[in-house]
Scaffold this motif. Structure first.
Motif, PDB file in Angstrom:
ATOM      1  N   SER A  21     -52.905  32.423 -26.283  1.00  0.00           N
ATOM      2  CA  SER A  21     -54.174  32.840 -26.616  1.00  0.00           C
ATOM      3  C   SER A  21     -55.305  31.866 -26.468  1.00  0.00           C
ATOM      4  O   SER A  21     -55.283  30.700 -27.018  1.00  0.00           O
ATOM      5  N   CYS A  22     -56.382  32.139 -25.644  1.00  0.00           N
ATOM      6  CA  CYS A  22     -57.190  30.850 -25.591  1.00  0.00           C
ATOM      7  C   CYS A  22     -58.475  31.122 -26.564  1.00  0.00           C
ATOM      8  O   CYS A  22     -59.271  30.206 -26.380  1.00  0.00           O
ATOM      9  N   ILE A  23     -58.619  32.108 -27.173  1.00  0.00           N
ATOM     10  CA  ILE A  23     -59.596  32.472 -28.167  1.00  0.00           C
ATOM     11  C   ILE A  23     -59.592  31.320 -29.351  1.00  0.00           C
ATOM     12  O   ILE A  23     -60.786  30.667 -29.414  1.00  0.00           O
ATOM     13  N   PRO A  24     -58.692  30.677 -29.726  1.00  0.00           N
ATOM     14  CA  PRO A  24     -58.662  29.631 -31.022  1.00  0.00           C
ATOM     15  C   PRO A  24     -59.257  28.333 -30.163  1.00  0.00           C
ATOM     16  O   PRO A  24     -60.097  27.525 -30.621  1.00  0.00           O
ATOM     17  N   LEU A  25     -58.802  28.019 -29.081  1.00  0.00           N
ATOM     18  CA  LEU A  25     -59.155  26.959 -28.170  1.00  0.00           C
ATOM     19  C   LEU A  25     -60.664  26.956 -27.857  1.00  0.00           C
ATOM     20  O   LEU A  25     -61.506  26.021 -28.115  1.00  0.00           O
ATOM     21  N   CYS A  52     -62.887  28.719 -29.618  1.00  0.00           N
ATOM     22  CA  CYS A  52     -63.943  28.427 -30.732  1.00  0.00           C
ATOM     23  C   CYS A  52     -63.822  27.049 -31.050  1.00  0.00           C
ATOM     24  O   CYS A  52     -64.954  26.326 -31.616  1.00  0.00           O
ATOM     25  N   LEU A  53     -62.582  26.229 -30.942  1.00  0.00           N
ATOM     26  CA  LEU A  53     -62.736  24.820 -31.299  1.00  0.00           C
ATOM     27  C   LEU A  53     -63.640  23.984 -30.286  1.00  0.00           C
ATOM     28  O   LEU A  53     -64.361  23.249 -30.540  1.00  0.00           O
TER      29      LEU A  53
END
Length: 124
Positions: free
Chosen positions: A99-103, A105-106
């Motif tokens: 999942s690339c969403i947390p990355l 966001c960071l």
């Protein structure tokens, strides 16, 4: 971890002394060691309770490499530069459930902090 470490150092104004650098380095080393230990234990339990052999990882590697090779080869036949590389990465990411969403966001948070830091130093 690199992005988080740079963010921590940017909060200190990049004027960190040796002790702060060692503190950040120690934290990075501890998180890396903990991740390795947790992954090792997790994979041991998965293999044991699902009655898998360690050879299954060779099959996983083969499938991921085949996905990447098929998508890159398809893009090269069309002689298009660019989109085929995104597709090959997306196929592998989808296969392993990344999942690339947390990355994202960071990265967004880090870029925002860096822009704020640049604005403060420009006006000073």
């Amino acid at each position: 971890l690199l992005i988080v470490s740079l963010h921590v150092l940017s909060v200190h104004g990049w004027h960190a002394d040796r002790a702060e650098f060692l503190n950040v380095g120690y934290a990075v080393a501890m998180v890396t060691a903990a991740e390795l230990l947790v992954d090792w234990i997790k994979h041991a339990f998965v293999i044991k309770f699902n009655s898998l052999t360690p050879a299954v990882y060779r099959r996983f590697q083969y499938v991921l490499c085949r996905d990447l090779a098929n998508n890159v080869a398809g893009g090269q036949e069309e002689r298009q530069a660019g989109p085929h590389m995104l597709q090959s990465g997306a196929a592998a990411s989808t296969r392993i459930g990344f999942s690339c969403i947390p990355l994202f966001c960071l990265v967004l948070r880090s870029v925002g902090s860096f822009a704020y830091w640049l604005e403060l130093h420009r006006s000073a």
